[in-house]
Design a protein around this motif. Sequence first.
Motif, PDB file in Angstrom:
ATOM      1  N   THR A 198       0.868  -1.174   0.000  1.00 36.08           N
ATOM      2  CA  THR A 198       0.000   0.000   0.000  1.00 36.08           C
ATOM      3  C   THR A 198       0.907   1.227   0.000  1.00 36.08           C
ATOM      4  OG1 THR A 198      -0.128   0.457   2.393  1.00 36.08           O
ATOM      5  CG2 THR A 198      -1.516  -1.338   1.546  1.00 36.08           C
ATOM      6  N   GLY A 199       0.319   2.382   0.118  1.00 39.92           N
ATOM      7  CA  GLY A 199       1.118   3.598   0.217  1.00 39.92           C
ATOM      8  C   GLY A 199       1.859   3.723   1.528  1.00 39.92           C
ATOM      9  N   ARG A 200       1.558   2.809   2.476  1.00 40.39           N
ATOM     10  CA  ARG A 200       2.226   2.826   3.775  1.00 40.39           C
ATOM     11  C   ARG A 200       2.844   1.458   4.081  1.00 40.39           C
ATOM     12  NH1 ARG A 200       2.230   6.651   7.082  1.00 40.39           N
ATOM     13  NH2 ARG A 200       2.297   5.299   8.925  1.00 40.39           N
ATOM     14  N   THR A 201       3.480   0.871   3.072  1.00 43.60           N
ATOM     15  CA  THR A 201       4.267  -0.344   3.266  1.00 43.60           C
ATOM     16  C   THR A 201       5.715   0.053   3.497  1.00 43.60           C
ATOM     17  OG1 THR A 201       2.824  -1.725   1.902  1.00 43.60           O
ATOM     18  CG2 THR A 201       5.085  -2.489   2.218  1.00 43.60           C
ATOM     19  N   TYR A 202       6.233  -0.273   4.670  1.00 42.23           N
ATOM     20  CA  TYR A 202       7.599   0.099   5.034  1.00 42.23           C
ATOM     21  C   TYR A 202       8.566  -1.039   4.729  1.00 42.23           C
ATOM     22  CZ  TYR A 202       6.067   4.349   7.387  1.00 42.23           C
ATOM     23  OH  TYR A 202       5.565   5.595   7.652  1.00 42.23           O
ATOM     24  N   ALA A 203       9.812  -0.669   4.489  1.00 39.72           N
ATOM     25  CA  ALA A 203      10.857  -1.647   4.208  1.00 39.72           C
ATOM     26  C   ALA A 203      11.603  -2.004   5.489  1.00 39.72           C
ATOM     27  CB  ALA A 203      11.839  -1.094   3.179  1.00 39.72           C
ATOM     28  N   TYR A 204      11.753  -3.291   5.730  1.00 40.84           N
ATOM     29  CA  TYR A 204      12.649  -3.765   6.778  1.00 40.84           C
ATOM     30  C   TYR A 204      13.893  -4.300   6.075  1.00 40.84           C
ATOM     31  CZ  TYR A 204      14.835  -6.627  10.336  1.00 40.84           C
ATOM     32  OH  TYR A 204      15.760  -7.160  11.198  1.00 40.84           O
ATOM     33  N   VAL A 205      15.020  -3.629   6.281  1.00 39.54           N
ATOM     34  CA  VAL A 205      16.251  -3.960   5.558  1.00 39.54           C
ATOM     35  C   VAL A 205      17.024  -5.025   6.327  1.00 39.54           C
ATOM     36  CG1 VAL A 205      18.383  -3.081   4.541  1.00 39.54           C
ATOM     37  CG2 VAL A 205      16.333  -1.628   4.604  1.00 39.54           C
ATOM     38  N   MET A 206      17.288  -6.129   5.652  1.00 27.09           N
ATOM     39  CA  MET A 206      18.051  -7.226   6.237  1.00 27.09           C
ATOM     40  C   MET A 206      19.411  -7.330   5.567  1.00 27.09           C
ATOM     41  SD  MET A 206      15.105 -10.199   6.589  1.00 27.09           S
ATOM     42  CE  MET A 206      16.352 -11.477   6.881  1.00 27.09           C
ATOM     43  N   PRO A 207      20.407  -7.830   6.267  1.00 31.60           N
ATOM     44  CA  PRO A 207      21.723  -8.001   5.646  1.00 31.60           C
ATOM     45  C   PRO A 207      21.715  -9.163   4.653  1.00 31.60           C
ATOM     46  CG  PRO A 207      21.729  -8.904   7.860  1.00 31.60           C
ATOM     47  CD  PRO A 207      20.408  -8.223   7.689  1.00 31.60           C
ATOM     48  N   ILE A 208      22.638  -9.095   3.704  1.00 27.46           N
ATOM     49  CA  ILE A 208      22.755 -10.134   2.685  1.00 27.46           C
ATOM     50  C   ILE A 208      22.937 -11.509   3.324  1.00 27.46           C
ATOM     51  CG2 ILE A 208      24.257 -11.033   0.864  1.00 27.46           C
ATOM     52  CD1 ILE A 208      22.507  -8.821  -0.126  1.00 27.46           C
ATOM     53  N   GLU A 209      23.701 -11.569   4.409  1.00 24.02           N
ATOM     54  CA  GLU A 209      24.034 -12.875   4.995  1.00 24.02           C
ATOM     55  C   GLU A 209      22.839 -13.579   5.630  1.00 24.02           C
ATOM     56  OE1 GLU A 209      25.687  -9.684   7.903  1.00 24.02           O
ATOM     57  OE2 GLU A 209      25.554 -10.000   5.725  1.00 24.02           O
ATOM     58  N   ARG A 210      21.680 -12.899   5.766  1.00 21.56           N
ATOM     59  CA  ARG A 210      20.475 -13.559   6.265  1.00 21.56           C
ATOM     60  C   ARG A 210      19.354 -13.534   5.225  1.00 21.56           C
ATOM     61  NH1 ARG A 210      21.413 -10.598  11.063  1.00 21.56           N
ATOM     62  NH2 ARG A 210      19.390  -9.551  11.026  1.00 21.56           N
ATOM     63  N   SER A 211      19.713 -13.295   3.978  1.00 24.79           N
ATOM     64  CA  SER A 211      18.696 -13.067   2.947  1.00 24.79           C
ATOM     65  C   SER A 211      18.643 -14.143   1.874  1.00 24.79           C
ATOM     66  CB  SER A 211      18.924 -11.693   2.296  1.00 24.79           C
ATOM     67  OG  SER A 211      18.716 -10.656   3.231  1.00 24.79           O
ATOM     68  N   LEU A 212      19.203 -15.303   2.138  1.00 18.51           N
ATOM     69  CA  LEU A 212      19.156 -16.383   1.154  1.00 18.51           C
ATOM     70  C   LEU A 212      17.724 -16.875   0.971  1.00 18.51           C
ATOM     71  CD1 LEU A 212      20.715 -18.445  -0.640  1.00 18.51           C
ATOM     72  CD2 LEU A 212      20.828 -19.922   1.377  1.00 18.51           C
ATOM     73  N   ASP A 213      17.291 -16.979  -0.290  1.00 20.50           N
ATOM     74  CA  ASP A 213      15.977 -17.504  -0.635  1.00 20.50           C
ATOM     75  C   ASP A 213      16.186 -18.826  -1.365  1.00 20.50           C
ATOM     76  OD1 ASP A 213      13.291 -17.843  -1.118  1.00 20.50           O
ATOM     77  OD2 ASP A 213      13.192 -16.387  -2.752  1.00 20.50           O
ATOM     78  N   VAL A 214      15.809 -19.920  -0.743  1.00 18.06           N
ATOM     79  CA  VAL A 214      16.099 -21.250  -1.290  1.00 18.06           C
ATOM     80  C   VAL A 214      15.158 -21.567  -2.447  1.00 18.06           C
ATOM     81  CG1 VAL A 214      16.100 -23.717  -0.800  1.00 18.06           C
ATOM     82  CG2 VAL A 214      17.020 -22.104   0.882  1.00 18.06           C
ATOM     83  N   ASP A 215      15.742 -21.693  -3.642  1.00 11.29           N
ATOM     84  CA  ASP A 215      14.935 -21.960  -4.832  1.00 11.29           C
ATOM     85  C   ASP A 215      15.597 -22.971  -5.763  1.00 11.29           C
ATOM     86  OD1 ASP A 215      12.580 -21.443  -6.380  1.00 11.29           O
ATOM     87  OD2 ASP A 215      13.810 -20.273  -7.761  1.00 11.29           O
ATOM     88  N   SER A 216      16.760 -23.471  -5.388  1.00  9.21           N
ATOM     89  CA  SER A 216      17.492 -24.393  -6.260  1.00  9.21           C
ATOM     90  C   SER A 216      18.349 -25.322  -5.394  1.00  9.21           C
ATOM     91  CB  SER A 216      18.386 -23.608  -7.222  1.00  9.21           C
ATOM     92  OG  SER A 216      19.459 -23.004  -6.507  1.00  9.21           O
ATOM     93  N   PRO A 217      18.836 -26.417  -5.965  1.00  5.06           N
ATOM     94  CA  PRO A 217      19.754 -27.282  -5.214  1.00  5.06           C
ATOM     95  C   PRO A 217      21.000 -26.540  -4.729  1.00  5.06           C
ATOM     96  CG  PRO A 217      18.903 -28.450  -7.120  1.00  5.06           C
ATOM     97  CD  PRO A 217      18.434 -27.031  -7.255  1.00  5.06           C
ATOM     98  N   TRP A 218      21.480 -25.579  -5.499  1.00  2.00           N
ATOM     99  CA  TRP A 218      22.628 -24.789  -5.075  1.00  2.00           C
ATOM    100  C   TRP A 218      22.306 -23.989  -3.816  1.00  2.00           C
ATOM    101  CZ3 TRP A 218      27.610 -24.422  -5.172  1.00  2.00           C
ATOM    102  CH2 TRP A 218      28.250 -23.228  -4.871  1.00  2.00           C
ATOM    103  N   ASP A 219      21.096 -23.439  -3.749  1.00  2.70           N
ATOM    104  CA  ASP A 219      20.681 -22.700  -2.557  1.00  2.70           C
ATOM    105  C   ASP A 219      20.606 -23.617  -1.339  1.00  2.70           C
ATOM    106  OD1 ASP A 219      20.384 -20.348  -4.056  1.00  2.70           O
ATOM    107  OD2 ASP A 219      18.303 -20.820  -4.548  1.00  2.70           O
ATOM    108  N   ILE A 220      20.127 -24.837  -1.536  1.00  2.73           N
ATOM    109  CA  ILE A 220      20.100 -25.819  -0.450  1.00  2.73           C
ATOM    110  C   ILE A 220      21.519 -26.082   0.054  1.00  2.73           C
ATOM    111  CG2 ILE A 220      19.780 -28.289   0.034  1.00  2.73           C
ATOM    112  CD1 ILE A 220      17.159 -27.042   0.204  1.00  2.73           C
TER     113      ILE A 220
END
Length: 239
Positions: A198-220
């Motif tokens: 919405t017009g009032r959706t805020y961003a919570y910024v996380m560091p790269i080292e906690r931002s892995l999104d598992v979508d492939s065997p390599w990510d696993i």
Amino acid sequence: MIKTLAIIPARGASKSIPNKNIRPVAGRPLLAWTITEAQAAESVDRIIVSTDSSKIADVAQEYGADIPFMRPAELAEDSTPGILPILHAIRWLENAENYLPDYVIALQPTSPLRSSVDIDASIQLAERMDADAVVSVAPVNHHPYWMKQINDEGILRDFISLDEPITRRQDLPNAYALNGAVYLARREILLERKTWYTGRTYAYVMPIERSLDVDSPWDIYLADLILLNRKNDGNNNPN
């Protein structure tokens, strides 16, 4: 007291990795890492898993999550928009239990590096800013101004055309990407708008080292290495 419901969406089918949500990662099912961090978050009132799979339901209950219902098959297809299982869970809990949380936070099991600190901090941000919603992001590794595309003839072109090229990293504007770790909104906003944005959706910024999104065997493979290293270092919940 403000109540926050954590919903962990975990359907059974997965094209990229069979049984991805219960795939072993660092000695636990992938799903378990998110359940454990949600349990450690002080701001979460209740944790449920929305799934169509009895195997996933069994794993979720083993690790202490609630399975109040089984997700309908039509809400667990490849083409199902991610918001629909969340809306289904909210409505089911209202109709069946008269359970009306103030906030709803969706925690995807494919973000196993997200910590309870991130969960609590995003909820605190929403309360502090009186936000409609909070969505987690991370700084991009590859800035969009430096990305390229290849045309039909195989020629390299700029992905974003600039009047003057930026050649120094320090001159680039800050850019962030959704990391999939936290989606939080007021219950009534989700029901009314059917979106996290919405017009009032805020961003919570996380560091790269906690931002892995598992979508492939390599990510696993990466998640397994990182979480095993954390366990060996005795640092399961980094700040």
